[in-house]
Write a protein that holds these residues in place. Structure first.
Motif, PDB file in Angstrom:
ATOM      1  N   UNK B  79       0.797  -1.236   0.000  1.00  0.00           N
ATOM      2  CA  UNK B  79       0.000   0.000   0.000  1.00  0.00           C
ATOM      3  C   UNK B  79       0.826   1.281   0.000  1.00  0.00           C
ATOM      4  N   UNK B  82      -0.464   4.194  -1.959  1.00  0.00           N
ATOM      5  CA  UNK B  82      -1.636   4.857  -1.372  1.00  0.00           C
ATOM      6  C   UNK B  82      -1.209   5.734  -0.198  1.00  0.00           C
ATOM      7  N   UNK B  83      -0.292   5.222   0.621  1.00  0.00           N
ATOM      8  CA  UNK B  83       0.214   6.015   1.752  1.00  0.00           C
ATOM      9  C   UNK B  83       0.880   7.286   1.220  1.00  0.00           C
ATOM     10  N   UNK B  85       0.271   8.763  -1.516  1.00  0.00           N
ATOM     11  CA  UNK B  85      -0.785   9.646  -2.013  1.00  0.00           C
ATOM     12  C   UNK B  85      -1.335  10.505  -0.881  1.00  0.00           C
ATOM     13  N   UNK B  86      -1.550   9.861   0.286  1.00  0.00           N
ATOM     14  CA  UNK B  86      -2.033  10.605   1.452  1.00  0.00           C
ATOM     15  C   UNK B  86      -1.057  11.687   1.880  1.00  0.00           C
ATOM     16  N   UNK B 112      -2.950  -0.619  -5.936  1.00  0.00           N
ATOM     17  CA  UNK B 112      -2.455   0.675  -5.454  1.00  0.00           C
ATOM     18  C   UNK B 112      -1.428   1.268  -6.419  1.00  0.00           C
ATOM     19  N   UNK B 115      -3.183   2.520  -9.709  1.00  0.00           N
ATOM     20  CA  UNK B 115      -4.001   3.735  -9.572  1.00  0.00           C
ATOM     21  C   UNK B 115      -3.177   4.960  -9.182  1.00  0.00           C
ATOM     22  N   UNK B 116      -2.097   4.751  -8.417  1.00  0.00           N
ATOM     23  CA  UNK B 116      -1.216   5.892  -8.129  1.00  0.00           C
ATOM     24  C   UNK B 116      -0.562   6.358  -9.433  1.00  0.00           C
TER      25      UNK B 116
END
Lengths: 352, 472
Positions: B79, B82-83, B85-86, B112, B115-116
């Motif tokens: 992930x 995603x992290x 991205x945050x 993840x 999509x990133x």
């Protein structure tokens, strides 16, 4: 201030932004989608971040990143989505990252249906992922509380570095009611442990892995001490008509609303019934329930689950009085009439 | 001038590691040390140490934070994108390194990373491909070669059972957004020097806010391959590189960088004003004392039953009483019968559910069929007689027949039959003043061109009420 008619799900977003929320990462699911819709509108409008993630798994990990970077991040989902987030929630708890998660409960298990249930109680209140950790859990029963509890949730999340849940249900989420918005907007402070991509925070490490058993053990103790402190410092519940009651309802969310009307009808029928409504499920109002168990003769737990909260009520009552369980599942919600009749039946041979 | 020294982006000693603070935890001959060193040197060279946040994965490089003197965040398996991205949505000027292995990125984390990449996150991904799971002791990876033995493919990878080695750089190349995609190898010193140039390009892209850069790094794992370090490097050139061609896939030079338009962050009064409503201009009359109303408004999707309920609740609240509104929702809204439940009371409202209405507004026949028998004795049923042909069977309720659809059509808007019915219910019950409805309509109707026609339809309803008062 003027009252305005707002849907419970939308009230969440009002409370969040006034409570200092900075990020919303989410994935649509009925009956929680209106929260994402309102967030998609209001977060960018107020200069905050909204992003629709590719999955609930990604959403919770985006929250992990944003919370680790000092943000006040949130998401909203329903049972199946919350299940997907479980691993991430355990990581957040382990790394002590604050965030707010809304669960608008629907019926399960599996895909279930989109009607209300309270079957996520164990998952959320007992923390349904791996390891020893605890979420703080609010249980709103009106649009006003959806707003107010979300507003408060970010402060609590930051203060204790915990995940705070708003555990609601499809009816409280879908219902519109007049609300007043909080009149003091809040903002989070800079956190000395978070990552700000600067020299001052370069030393910081966000992690939940401690390879040395003793260090991991100490970390667990620290977390447990924090949860005991939370139990000591936070508690929220409401009592109605308990002063001279023979019997009490214990219910939260939509069930509490239905029980309130049932209580009024039963009192006109001469049954001395009161109600204790947990506004928080962790910490659970065990002591007030224990104290009421010394005064009343019966306790009736009304839930849209197989009696998940009743277990906690029974622990609090500790055998002092009978605890009856009125359970509905699958999206079936009792009518006031059903509850009234059942109480009348159950009170015949019991309390005088 | 000192030519060879430890990069400043590494800690002097590895305190976070515990015992053995001078050495890394990597096995002899492992490629991670080489990749780490290249990255650390480049962090120095690009002067980005303070603003770098290293996102470490699950796998052998889970402990990257032992070594990198940067901000560090350890991510769950797969992930890291995603992290990152945050974090990116929090600190626009941060330098984010997502360093992932083949199980992490090409196995559990495929969603993840894709999509990133597709969002074009301003991010540098280093994908360490050693064709095996290292940390867990040598199991099959998505990139394991056909025939390669691992603990979970003891007779070698079989295509018909395990699939083929996944080319992640090729998959990235199928996505439009990334600005830079290259596969490098750490098999020889010369290839390591090429890797260094590629790493630099991938990091520089991020410094310049150009977008998503992906570097796949073929890297040796002698221990799990059960080869000596030098044999392992030969195996890379002989076996690994033919399956995973070392090449550049994409390098976008003439990239137009869109300047981000960041809306201002509203605070204090500005923030409050977004949510405040000002209904002072309504000057509503004081609410009349009437009994609690349990209203069910039901009809086809598209007949405005939901919005009629919202209008009713808004009028009641404006006059200082309580109301709840609850819809039938979900699939019911996408065709079929929809209904809204509204409760009006001078007190706190407990259950918002209307199991037994004392007012039913039936816009179509199925609604009458479903709810007629539920209406409380003495209650009211308003029937849209334009489309409901039958009469109410109950004799213990008051039935009011209104050709609402026809009236609305004559008024210029068939879809406003709901407003006809709501107006007549208000006029008959005094649940709210009809003038309040006329003030609420302009505030509630989103499409402004529909306001006038709705107000006209209220007047048509008033006229009907005056003419047929006896029927109410």
């Amino acid at each position: 201030m003027t009252k305005q008619l707002v849907k419970g799900n939308e009230a969440i977003v009002y409370g969040a932004l006034l409570g200092g929320a900075t990020h919303f990462f989410g994935y649509p699911i009925t009956p929680a989608s209106e929260i994402a819709h309102a967030a998609a509108l209001y977060f960018p409008k107020t200069g905050r971040e909204f992003l629709q993630a590719e999955s609930e798994v990604a959403a919770i990990n985006m929250i992990y990143g944003a919370a680790g970077a000092g943000g006040r991040a949130m998401t909203a989902s329903s049972g199946p989505g919350v299940s997907l987030m479980a691993e991430g929630i355990s990581y957040l708890a382990g790394a002590e990252l604050p965030c707010v998660i809304v669960d608008i409960q629907r019926a399960g298990p599996g895909l279930g249906n989109i009607w209300p249930e309270q079957g996520d109680y164990n998952t959320v209140v007992k923390s349904g992922a791996h390891g020893n950790y605890q979420n703080v859990v609010f249980a709103p029963a009106s649009a006003q509380e959806m707003c107010d509890f979300t507003y408060q949730a970010f402060e609590i999340a930051d203060k204790y570095r915990v995940v705070v849940f708003i555990l609601s249900d499809a009816y409280i989420g879908q219902m519109m009611e007049p609300i007043e918005i909080p009149n003091t907007p809040r903002e989070g402070d800079r956190k000395d442990w978070a990552l700000y991509a600067d020299a001052e925070s370069r030393k910081n490490l966000i992690t939940s892995i401690f390879m040395n058993q003793q260090i991991q053990s100490d970390h667990n103790k620290k977390l447990q001490n924090k949860y005991r402190l939370i139990e000591h410092e936070l508690l929220a519940y409401e009592e109605e008509e308990t002063d001279e009651a023979d019997v009490i309802f214990v219910a939260y969310g939509i069930c509490a609303r239905i029980c309130y009307t049932a209580m009024e009808e039963l009192r006109t029928l001469g049954i001395k019934i009161g109600m204790l409504r947990p506004q928080m499920l962790f910490p659970f109002p065990s002591r007030p329930i224990q104290q009421l168990a010394q005064k009343v003769k019966k306790c009736i737990v009304v839930e849209l689950s197989d009696g998940q909260m009743a277990v906690d009520v029974k622990l609090a009552v500790n055998g002092a009085i009978p605890v009856l369980e009125y359970n509905w599942m699958g999206g079936v919600v009792p009518t006031v009439k059903e509850i009234v009749e059942r109480v009348q039946q159950d009170m015949k041979g019991g309390a005088k | 001038m000192i030519k060879h020294q430890k990069p400043r982006a590494f800690f002097d000693t590895f305190e976070r590691k515990g015992p053995g603070q001078k050495n890394t935890h990597y096995c002899p001959g492992c490629g991670h040390g080489t990749a780490h060193k290249l990255i650390a040197e480049l962090i120095d060279e690009l002067h980005i140490q303070d603003r770098t946040i290293f996102c470490s994965p699950v796998g052998c490089s889970v402990f990257a934070y032992y070594y990198f003197d940067t901000g560090n965040i350890q991510c769950s398996h797969g992930r890291a994108p995603a992290v990152a991205t945050g974090i990116r949505r929090t600190h626009k000027d941060s330098i984010l390194i997502s360093y992932q292995g083949d199980g992490d990125l090409a196995g559990i984390g495929t969603a993840e990373i894709i999509h990133a990449a597709n969002r074009g996150e301003n991010l540098t991904v280093f994908f360490i491909n050693n064709a095996i799971y290292g940390m867990t002791g040598g199991q099959l990876a998505p990139t394991t070669l056909i025939g390669q033995s691992t603990l979970t493919s003891p007779g070698g990878r079989v295509q018909s059972r395990d699939g083929s080695p996944i080319g992640m750089a090729e998959i990235m190349d199928a996505i439009k957004t990334p600005v830079f995609i290259e596969r490098v190898s750490l098999a020889t010193p010369g290839k390591v020097m090429r890797a260094r140039k590629v790493f630099k390009k991938a990091l520089l892209n991020q410094v310049q806010k150009r977008g998503f850069s992906f570097v796949e790094v073929l890297s040796p794992c002698p221990v799990n391959w059960k080869l000596t370090p030098s044999r392992a490097r030969r195996w890379m050139e002989e076996k690994l590189e033919p399956v995973f061609p070392v090449m550049n896939f994409r390098e976008t030079e003439d990239l137009k960088i869109n300047k981000e338009t960041i809306p201002p962050v509203l605070k204090g009064e500005d923030l409050l004003n977004v949510f405040r409503v000002n209904k002072d201009q309504l000057h509503p009359p004081k609410a009349k004392e009437i009994s609690d109303q349990f209203v069910k408004i039901s009809g086809f999707g598209g007949q405005g039953v939901m919005s009629a309920g919202v209008l009713l609740a808004n009028c009641v609240i404006a006059e200082g009483r309580n109301a709840t509104w609850i819809p039938s929702y979900g699939p019911a809204m996408r065709g079929g019968t929809a209904n809204a439940s509204v409760i009006v009371s001078g007190k706190n409202i407990g259950s918002p559910l209307v199991d037994y209405p004392n007012v039913l507004i039936a816009m179509n026949l199925p609604s009458l069929n479903i709810f007629e028998e539920k209406v409380l004795p003495g209650g009211f049923i308003f029937i849209n007689s334009s489309i409901i042909t039958r009469k109410v069977k109950r004799e213990d309720v008051k039935s009011i027949y209104v050709p609402a659809s026809d009236m609305a059509k004559q008024g210029g808007m068939l879809a406003a039959a709901n407003v006809i019915m709501l107006s007549l219910y208000m006029l008959a019950s005094k649940v709210s003043d009809i003038q309040t409805l006329k003030k609420v309509i302009p505030l509630s109707i989103k499409k402004k061109e529909y306001i006038d026609v709705n107000l006209k339809i209220v007047d048509i309803a008033i006229e009907f009420y005056e003419k047929n008062k006896d029927a109410f």
